[in-house]
Design a protein around this motif. Sequence first.
Motif, PDB file in Angstrom:
ATOM      1  N   ARG A 216     -27.064 -12.644 -22.493  1.00 30.94           N
ATOM      2  CA  ARG A 216     -26.037 -11.549 -22.382  1.00 30.94           C
ATOM      3  C   ARG A 216     -24.750 -11.794 -21.553  1.00 30.94           C
ATOM      4  NH1 ARG A 216     -27.688  -6.235 -24.357  1.00 30.94           N
ATOM      5  NH2 ARG A 216     -29.508  -6.134 -25.214  1.00 30.94           N
ATOM      6  N   LEU A 217     -23.488 -11.468 -21.837  1.00 32.79           N
ATOM      7  CA  LEU A 217     -22.376 -11.599 -20.777  1.00 32.79           C
ATOM      8  C   LEU A 217     -21.914  -9.791 -21.134  1.00 32.79           C
ATOM      9  CD1 LEU A 217     -20.574 -14.722 -21.613  1.00 32.79           C
ATOM     10  CD2 LEU A 217     -21.884 -14.204 -19.635  1.00 32.79           C
ATOM     11  N   HIS A 218     -21.556  -9.576 -19.925  1.00 28.68           N
ATOM     12  CA  HIS A 218     -20.935  -8.070 -19.618  1.00 28.68           C
ATOM     13  C   HIS A 218     -19.331  -8.211 -18.952  1.00 28.68           C
ATOM     14  CE1 HIS A 218     -24.881  -6.629 -20.746  1.00 28.68           C
ATOM     15  NE2 HIS A 218     -25.421  -7.199 -19.562  1.00 28.68           N
ATOM     16  N   SER A 219     -18.517  -7.725 -19.454  1.00 28.77           N
ATOM     17  CA  SER A 219     -17.160  -7.694 -18.790  1.00 28.77           C
ATOM     18  C   SER A 219     -16.550  -6.336 -18.985  1.00 28.77           C
ATOM     19  CB  SER A 219     -16.359  -8.762 -19.019  1.00 28.77           C
ATOM     20  OG  SER A 219     -15.873  -8.737 -20.517  1.00 28.77           O
ATOM     21  N   ALA A 220     -15.383  -6.360 -18.191  1.00 27.70           N
ATOM     22  CA  ALA A 220     -14.266  -5.337 -18.727  1.00 27.70           C
ATOM     23  C   ALA A 220     -13.589  -5.841 -19.845  1.00 27.70           C
ATOM     24  CB  ALA A 220     -13.256  -5.301 -17.362  1.00 27.70           C
ATOM     25  N   VAL A 221     -13.048  -4.722 -20.491  1.00 21.20           N
ATOM     26  CA  VAL A 221     -12.224  -5.216 -21.875  1.00 21.20           C
ATOM     27  C   VAL A 221     -11.225  -6.272 -21.582  1.00 21.20           C
ATOM     28  CG1 VAL A 221     -10.988  -4.396 -23.731  1.00 21.20           C
ATOM     29  CG2 VAL A 221     -12.565  -3.025 -22.843  1.00 21.20           C
ATOM     30  N   GLY A 222     -10.384  -6.125 -20.441  1.00 20.19           N
ATOM     31  CA  GLY A 222      -9.272  -7.040 -20.286  1.00 20.19           C
ATOM     32  C   GLY A 222      -9.513  -8.333 -20.043  1.00 20.19           C
ATOM     33  N   LEU A 223     -10.921  -8.941 -19.811  1.00 15.59           N
ATOM     34  CA  LEU A 223     -10.980 -10.414 -19.650  1.00 15.59           C
ATOM     35  C   LEU A 223     -10.902 -11.152 -20.883  1.00 15.59           C
ATOM     36  CD1 LEU A 223     -12.133 -12.113 -17.389  1.00 15.59           C
ATOM     37  CD2 LEU A 223     -14.579 -11.689 -18.116  1.00 15.59           C
ATOM     38  N   LYS A 224     -11.134 -10.340 -22.039  1.00 14.65           N
ATOM     39  CA  LYS A 224     -11.031 -10.975 -23.285  1.00 14.65           C
ATOM     40  C   LYS A 224      -9.538 -11.250 -23.721  1.00 14.65           C
ATOM     41  CE  LYS A 224     -11.357 -11.837 -27.962  1.00 14.65           C
ATOM     42  NZ  LYS A 224      -9.901 -12.013 -27.957  1.00 14.65           N
ATOM     43  N   LEU A 225      -8.705 -10.811 -22.700  1.00 16.01           N
ATOM     44  CA  LEU A 225      -7.030 -11.127 -23.157  1.00 16.01           C
ATOM     45  C   LEU A 225      -6.537 -12.384 -22.382  1.00 16.01           C
ATOM     46  CD1 LEU A 225      -5.942  -7.244 -23.158  1.00 16.01           C
ATOM     47  CD2 LEU A 225      -6.316  -8.939 -25.115  1.00 16.01           C
ATOM     48  N   LEU A 226      -7.423 -12.986 -21.678  1.00 14.60           N
ATOM     49  CA  LEU A 226      -7.125 -14.163 -20.469  1.00 14.60           C
ATOM     50  C   LEU A 226      -6.402 -15.329 -21.367  1.00 14.60           C
ATOM     51  CD1 LEU A 226      -9.642 -14.368 -17.825  1.00 14.60           C
ATOM     52  CD2 LEU A 226      -7.377 -13.814 -17.677  1.00 14.60           C
ATOM     53  N   ASP A 227      -6.650 -15.508 -22.830  1.00 11.99           N
ATOM     54  CA  ASP A 227      -6.198 -16.840 -23.501  1.00 11.99           C
ATOM     55  C   ASP A 227      -5.684 -15.994 -24.552  1.00 11.99           C
ATOM     56  OD1 ASP A 227      -8.158 -15.747 -24.861  1.00 11.99           O
ATOM     57  OD2 ASP A 227      -8.961 -17.610 -25.301  1.00 11.99           O
ATOM     58  N   GLN A 228      -5.070 -14.761 -24.643  1.00 15.55           N
ATOM     59  CA  GLN A 228      -4.344 -14.292 -25.781  1.00 15.55           C
ATOM     60  C   GLN A 228      -2.667 -14.620 -25.577  1.00 15.55           C
ATOM     61  OE1 GLN A 228      -1.942 -11.570 -26.723  1.00 15.55           O
ATOM     62  NE2 GLN A 228      -2.981 -11.827 -28.989  1.00 15.55           N
ATOM     63  N   SER A 229      -2.252 -15.124 -26.793  1.00 12.54           N
ATOM     64  CA  SER A 229      -0.823 -15.637 -26.668  1.00 12.54           C
ATOM     65  C   SER A 229       0.132 -14.796 -26.111  1.00 12.54           C
ATOM     66  CB  SER A 229      -0.593 -16.142 -28.011  1.00 12.54           C
ATOM     67  OG  SER A 229      -0.572 -15.193 -29.029  1.00 12.54           O
ATOM     68  N   ALA A 230       0.166 -13.463 -26.486  1.00 10.49           N
ATOM     69  CA  ALA A 230       1.128 -12.468 -26.102  1.00 10.49           C
ATOM     70  C   ALA A 230       0.926 -12.397 -24.583  1.00 10.49           C
ATOM     71  CB  ALA A 230       1.034 -11.063 -26.834  1.00 10.49           C
ATOM     72  N   VAL A 231      -0.277 -12.255 -24.139  1.00  7.08           N
ATOM     73  CA  VAL A 231      -0.565 -11.922 -22.644  1.00  7.08           C
ATOM     74  C   VAL A 231       0.040 -13.278 -21.854  1.00  7.08           C
ATOM     75  CG1 VAL A 231      -2.206 -11.443 -20.793  1.00  7.08           C
ATOM     76  CG2 VAL A 231      -2.427 -10.306 -22.981  1.00  7.08           C
ATOM     77  N   VAL A 232      -0.465 -14.530 -22.194  1.00 10.35           N
ATOM     78  CA  VAL A 232       0.102 -15.665 -21.767  1.00 10.35           C
ATOM     79  C   VAL A 232       1.719 -15.775 -21.427  1.00 10.35           C
ATOM     80  CG1 VAL A 232      -0.259 -18.370 -21.800  1.00 10.35           C
ATOM     81  CG2 VAL A 232      -2.166 -16.956 -22.162  1.00 10.35           C
ATOM     82  N   THR A 233       2.125 -15.462 -22.697  1.00  9.67           N
ATOM     83  CA  THR A 233       3.708 -15.546 -22.724  1.00  9.67           C
ATOM     84  C   THR A 233       4.510 -14.464 -21.977  1.00  9.67           C
ATOM     85  OG1 THR A 233       3.589 -16.201 -25.191  1.00  9.67           O
ATOM     86  CG2 THR A 233       5.608 -15.293 -24.265  1.00  9.67           C
ATOM     87  N   PHE A 234       3.741 -13.494 -21.859  1.00  8.02           N
ATOM     88  CA  PHE A 234       4.210 -12.386 -20.646  1.00  8.02           C
ATOM     89  C   PHE A 234       4.284 -12.864 -19.397  1.00  8.02           C
ATOM     90  CE2 PHE A 234       3.008  -8.007 -18.559  1.00  8.02           C
ATOM     91  CZ  PHE A 234       4.258  -7.463 -18.390  1.00  8.02           C
TER      92      PHE A 234
END
Length: 307
Positions: A216-234
């Motif tokens: 199992r792995l647990h995390s906050a929702v935001g951790l999923k966005l570290l490699d999301q293109s819109a976030v990286v570009t932002f």
Amino acid sequence: MSSDTSGEGGLQKCEDCIAPAEAFSVIANETRLSILEALWQAPERPVSFSELRKEVGMRDSAQFNYHLQQLTDHFVVHTDAGYDFRQAGKKVVSAILAGSFNEHPRLDPIDLNETCADCGENLRATYEDEMLAVNCPDCGKTHGRYPFPPGGLKDRTDCEIMDAFNQRVRHLHCLAADGVCHECNGKMATTIVRDDDDRLGLDVRVDHRCEQCRHRLHSAVGLKLLDQSAVVTFYSDHGIDLCTKPYWSLSWCVSDEHTTILSDDPWRVRVAIPLDDEELRVTLDDELNVVETERTRSAATDAKSAA
């Protein structure tokens, strides 16, 4: 554990599998481990019988052949060109190099420059039982605790250890979100749940669970966005390389201060990422797919302008 691999997806019953106990007994021998290590260190593979025996340093050809044959088919493959690894053989050597079998190092706590998402005090990293954790020594909030094999500590400064840990955590969650377990390569299921047991100090969290080995792995929702293109570009537009930014320094990755539950049937969750005078709002569905992004002025900037 059964060696019957029949089931969905066209898998067939394994005719030449061996029981796990037998597999471990095969490699529980110093000479056979030396053979695997010699293969690993060879500049080129396949390696001939004579060259392999020379590297291991065994004069008795018949005895060496006996040990080599015990490894063949399950850990080593024999071709006309010589001997090479099967995947299981590589796994054995990589586990030895990682130190998981025989090393139990100690690491002094590492005081970090980054601050706690809850109280603002400086964070600290600790290492115990092959787990590296980032916590706040003041309020006790956890910013992540993940497996980190002993081999990852070798020949690295404290700063290099934390850089490696940051990249490892990103990799673990990236694989899990893609449905792949990093432990056994089994199928990973992802769900969003309310954090009723408060294990991460969150109202809502992401659970990844392997259907095969139950890792199992647990995390906050935001951790999923570290490699999301819109976030990286932002971040790039603000002159920041998000790929090297420690995840524990990003409050939207380790807390739900910036997370809003829009719906829980089905799940719709929005993560608001503030940066300078802007805010990126990312909405995700119950499978953590990004369904909408919105870039706007930050709430703090709007309040300041209104005043």
